[in-house]
Design a protein around this motif. Structure first.
Motif, PDB file in Angstrom:
ATOM      1  N   THR A 143     -28.304 -14.784   1.517  1.00  0.00           N
ATOM      2  CA  THR A 143     -29.778 -14.885   1.660  1.00  0.00           C
ATOM      3  C   THR A 143     -30.140 -14.810   2.995  1.00  0.00           C
ATOM      4  O   THR A 143     -29.558 -15.653   3.805  1.00  0.00           O
ATOM      5  CB  THR A 143     -30.328 -16.179   0.964  1.00  0.00           C
ATOM      6  OG1 THR A 143     -30.167 -16.032  -0.169  1.00  0.00           O
ATOM      7  CG2 THR A 143     -31.735 -16.171   1.031  1.00  0.00           C
ATOM      8  N   VAL A 144     -30.864 -13.742   3.461  1.00  0.00           N
ATOM      9  CA  VAL A 144     -31.228 -13.732   4.738  1.00  0.00           C
ATOM     10  C   VAL A 144     -32.109 -14.648   5.246  1.00  0.00           C
ATOM     11  O   VAL A 144     -32.942 -15.065   4.446  1.00  0.00           O
ATOM     12  CB  VAL A 144     -31.767 -12.058   5.187  1.00  0.00           C
ATOM     13  CG1 VAL A 144     -32.208 -12.001   6.604  1.00  0.00           C
ATOM     14  CG2 VAL A 144     -30.993 -10.991   4.573  1.00  0.00           C
ATOM     15  N   PRO A 145     -31.721 -15.315   6.408  1.00  0.00           N
ATOM     16  CA  PRO A 145     -32.679 -16.416   7.065  1.00  0.00           C
ATOM     17  C   PRO A 145     -33.772 -16.033   7.369  1.00  0.00           C
ATOM     18  O   PRO A 145     -33.944 -14.807   7.755  1.00  0.00           O
ATOM     19  CB  PRO A 145     -31.749 -17.150   8.051  1.00  0.00           C
ATOM     20  CG  PRO A 145     -30.367 -16.444   7.841  1.00  0.00           C
ATOM     21  CD  PRO A 145     -30.670 -15.165   7.108  1.00  0.00           C
ATOM     22  N   ALA A 146     -34.784 -16.969   7.697  1.00  0.00           N
ATOM     23  CA  ALA A 146     -36.230 -16.666   8.106  1.00  0.00           C
ATOM     24  C   ALA A 146     -36.050 -16.186   9.562  1.00  0.00           C
ATOM     25  O   ALA A 146     -35.052 -16.530  10.621  1.00  0.00           O
ATOM     26  CB  ALA A 146     -36.784 -18.200   8.368  1.00  0.00           C
ATOM     27  N   ASP A 147     -36.629 -15.219   9.891  1.00  0.00           N
ATOM     28  CA  ASP A 147     -36.842 -14.680  11.461  1.00  0.00           C
ATOM     29  C   ASP A 147     -35.728 -13.941  11.685  1.00  0.00           C
ATOM     30  O   ASP A 147     -35.273 -13.967  13.015  1.00  0.00           O
ATOM     31  CB  ASP A 147     -37.261 -15.929  12.710  1.00  0.00           C
ATOM     32  CG  ASP A 147     -38.636 -16.275  12.268  1.00  0.00           C
ATOM     33  OD1 ASP A 147     -39.484 -15.675  11.765  1.00  0.00           O
ATOM     34  OD2 ASP A 147     -38.605 -17.609  12.409  1.00  0.00           O
TER      35      ASP A 147
END
Length: 181
Positions: A143-147
């Motif tokens: 899952t790609v993290p925020a920002d």
């Protein structure tokens, strides 16, 4: 006296020209040379690129499929000092930590690597630009993290990218390719 005035005019003109050139290079556009084969067949070793730095200056999220330049040192914070010093140091020698990659994932995306394919949020990506079928050792889900973004080279089997260095913070995205020369 007239000679001194002329010299002062020349020095002022050169200083202003240098300041304008640095501003353009730091905040608007930059020339870059590809080093290596991680983006074959889309980009080739020693190919020249024009990079828009405007998106970096305003912290704009790149689009899926964009070819971006990144600072691969994702575990360290970037500062304005980095942005100001890199154009000058790049004149002497292109930095080895600046990579050219393709945007595959954005914040919140779930990426899966299975059956030699990339899936984003459950949908297999149509990647006609890759060099060859990707070798996947172990099925993976990220899952790609925020920002942050997730980037990969088009030469998947020979690319140091987010699979190794991790997701790239948005402030490490230095620019977006706008032209190949």
């Amino acid at each position: 006296m007239k000679l001194i005035d002329n010299i002062q005019d020349w020095i002022c003109s050169l200083a202003l020209s240098l300041a304008i050139a640095l501003f353009i290079n730091i905040f608007l556009v930059q020339h870059m040379v590809v080093e290596g084969h991680s983006m074959d067949p889309t980009l080739h070793d020693h190919q020249h690129l024009i990079i828009s730095k405007f998106s970096h200056s305003i912290k704009k999220m790149p689009d899926y499929g964009d070819i971006v330049t990144i600072d691969s040192r994702v575990s360290r914070e970037r500062s304005l000092k980095d942005d100001l010093s890199e154009p000058i140091t790049n004149l002497v020698n292109q930095q080895q930590y600046v990579f050219v990659k393709r945007v595959i994932g954005k914040p919140g995306d779930v990426l899966e690597f299975k059956d030699s394919q990339v899936y984003r949020n459950g949908t297999k990506l149509d990647e006609s630009y890759i060099l060859e079928t990707m070798r996947v050792m172990v099925d993976q889900k990220i899952t790609v993290p925020a920002d942050s973004i997730f980037v990969m080279g088009d030469n998947r089997n020979n690319s140091m990218d987010s699979r190794m260095i991790g997701a790239v913070p948005l402030n490490h995205v230095l620019g977006v390719m706008v032209a190949k020369i």
